[in-house]
Design a protein around this motif. Sequence first.
Motif, PDB file in Angstrom:
ATOM      1  N   ALA A 148       6.691  -0.756  -2.546  1.00  0.00           N
ATOM      2  CA  ALA A 148       7.425   0.508  -2.440  1.00  0.00           C
ATOM      3  C   ALA A 148       8.776   0.418  -3.145  1.00  0.00           C
ATOM      4  O   ALA A 148       9.176   1.327  -3.882  1.00  0.00           O
ATOM      5  CB  ALA A 148       7.611   0.885  -0.977  1.00  0.00           C
ATOM      6  N   GLY A 149       9.508  -0.677  -2.925  1.00  0.00           N
ATOM      7  CA  GLY A 149      10.816  -0.831  -3.540  1.00  0.00           C
ATOM      8  C   GLY A 149      10.740  -0.922  -5.050  1.00  0.00           C
ATOM      9  O   GLY A 149      11.565  -0.335  -5.763  1.00  0.00           O
ATOM     10  N   ALA A 150       9.752  -1.641  -5.559  1.00  0.00           N
ATOM     11  CA  ALA A 150       9.614  -1.794  -7.005  1.00  0.00           C
ATOM     12  C   ALA A 150       9.245  -0.477  -7.669  1.00  0.00           C
ATOM     13  O   ALA A 150       9.779  -0.126  -8.732  1.00  0.00           O
ATOM     14  CB  ALA A 150       8.564  -2.854  -7.316  1.00  0.00           C
ATOM     15  N   LEU A 151       8.340   0.271  -7.047  1.00  0.00           N
ATOM     16  CA  LEU A 151       7.947   1.555  -7.616  1.00  0.00           C
ATOM     17  C   LEU A 151       9.127   2.531  -7.623  1.00  0.00           C
ATOM     18  O   LEU A 151       9.367   3.235  -8.603  1.00  0.00           O
ATOM     19  CB  LEU A 151       6.786   2.143  -6.832  1.00  0.00           C
ATOM     20  CG  LEU A 151       5.440   1.436  -6.994  1.00  0.00           C
ATOM     21  CD1 LEU A 151       4.427   1.967  -5.983  1.00  0.00           C
ATOM     22  CD2 LEU A 151       4.903   1.602  -8.414  1.00  0.00           C
ATOM     23  N   ALA A 152       9.877   2.552  -6.523  1.00  0.00           N
ATOM     24  CA  ALA A 152      11.014   3.467  -6.448  1.00  0.00           C
ATOM     25  C   ALA A 152      12.074   3.112  -7.482  1.00  0.00           C
ATOM     26  O   ALA A 152      12.675   4.007  -8.101  1.00  0.00           O
ATOM     27  CB  ALA A 152      11.613   3.443  -5.045  1.00  0.00           C
ATOM     28  N   ALA A 153      12.313   1.834  -7.687  1.00  0.00           N
ATOM     29  CA  ALA A 153      13.321   1.421  -8.667  1.00  0.00           C
ATOM     30  C   ALA A 153      12.971   1.954 -10.057  1.00  0.00           C
ATOM     31  O   ALA A 153      13.843   2.422 -10.794  1.00  0.00           O
ATOM     32  CB  ALA A 153      13.432  -0.104  -8.686  1.00  0.00           C
ATOM     33  N   GLY A 154      11.701   1.883 -10.416  1.00  0.00           N
ATOM     34  CA  GLY A 154      11.289   2.425 -11.703  1.00  0.00           C
ATOM     35  C   GLY A 154      11.409   3.928 -11.761  1.00  0.00           C
ATOM     36  O   GLY A 154      11.832   4.500 -12.786  1.00  0.00           O
ATOM     37  N   LEU A 155      11.063   4.596 -10.665  1.00  0.00           N
ATOM     38  CA  LEU A 155      11.122   6.055 -10.640  1.00  0.00           C
ATOM     39  C   LEU A 155      12.552   6.567 -10.737  1.00  0.00           C
ATOM     40  O   LEU A 155      12.809   7.617 -11.331  1.00  0.00           O
ATOM     41  CB  LEU A 155      10.452   6.579  -9.360  1.00  0.00           C
ATOM     42  CG  LEU A 155       8.938   6.397  -9.321  1.00  0.00           C
ATOM     43  CD1 LEU A 155       8.412   6.582  -7.900  1.00  0.00           C
ATOM     44  CD2 LEU A 155       8.250   7.377 -10.265  1.00  0.00           C
ATOM     45  N   PHE A 156      13.491   5.822 -10.162  1.00  0.00           N
ATOM     46  CA  PHE A 156      14.891   6.248 -10.219  1.00  0.00           C
ATOM     47  C   PHE A 156      15.493   6.120 -11.621  1.00  0.00           C
ATOM     48  O   PHE A 156      16.620   6.561 -11.848  1.00  0.00           O
ATOM     49  CB  PHE A 156      15.735   5.468  -9.216  1.00  0.00           C
ATOM     50  CG  PHE A 156      15.746   6.078  -7.844  1.00  0.00           C
ATOM     51  CD1 PHE A 156      16.285   7.344  -7.645  1.00  0.00           C
ATOM     52  CD2 PHE A 156      15.218   5.410  -6.751  1.00  0.00           C
ATOM     53  CE1 PHE A 156      16.305   7.923  -6.380  1.00  0.00           C
ATOM     54  CE2 PHE A 156      15.228   5.969  -5.492  1.00  0.00           C
ATOM     55  CZ  PHE A 156      15.767   7.235  -5.298  1.00  0.00           C
TER      56      PHE A 156
END
Length: 249
Positions: free
Chosen positions: A198-206
Motif C-alpha cells: 500500500a505504501g509503495a503504490l501510494a508513493a508512486g501515485l503521489f
Amino acid sequence: MVLLTFVDLDPELAALRALGGFFVLRTGLPPRGPLPTLAQAYAPPPPQASPGVYRDPLTFRVRKVARGLRAPESRVAASIAHQGLAARIWSVALGCAVLYGQLPDLGPRVLHWDPDAAAPDDLWLSEVRPGPSDPLESSLDAVVREGHLIPLTTALASRQRVSERLLWGNAGSALAATVRMVERWASAGGRPDAAERAGALAAGLFARPGLSGTLDPATGRRRSCCLYYRLPGGGLCGDCCFDHPPNRK
C-alpha cells in the motif's frame, strides 16, 4: 524480504471485507433496482429527465450532504461529498490491489453509485471481471486518477463554486487515509506485505499529476483545506493545512 500474499478475484470480492465496511464493494443487482453509473454522474445532466437522483446524481448528493450537515455554503457540502466518494473509490481500488494483486474492472461505466446511500451500499459492481493487466501502480493511476478523479473533479467544479485545487487536495488526503487504514489492518493481522505494498503504490501515485504536491511530504498535512471547519461545530481535520480555524466571513 517481505513475501507478498494474494488471493484470486472472486465474484463477491469477499477479501475486501477483512479491511472493514468502507472498503467493501457490493456486487450483483442492488435491491433498490438499477442505479446510475459513475460515468452518468460525471457527465452533464441531460436537459430533459426525471428529477432527483437519476437526473443529476452529483447535485443530489451535494444537497443531501448539505442538509445532513447543515452546511452554510454549497461549496462546503460539495467538498465533503467529493472527499467521501474519492475515499470510497480509493479504498475499493487500493484494497483490491493489496489483497488480490490486481484490479477488477472498476471503470466509471461499470461502477454504479447510489448517492442516497452510505457505504458500503453506495457503490455496486454488477459483475466482477478482470481489469487492466498493466503494473499495479499504472493500473491504479488509469482506473482511479484518470478514470474517476479527473472527471469527478471537473464535474463538481463546473457545478459548484469550489476550486479544483481543493478537490485534488481532498483526493490526496483520501488516498493517504486509505493507506493508513490498510496499514492498521496489516499491523493487527501480521501482514507486513500488505502495508508495504500500500505504501509503495501510494508513493508512486503521489507523483502523478493532480495528486503531486497535495500533501506536505515531511508532515503529511494538506496544502489546501477541505472547508470542514465551516460547518456548524466543525473543527480542523488531522491533516489540515491550518493550525487554527480561520475566521469565518
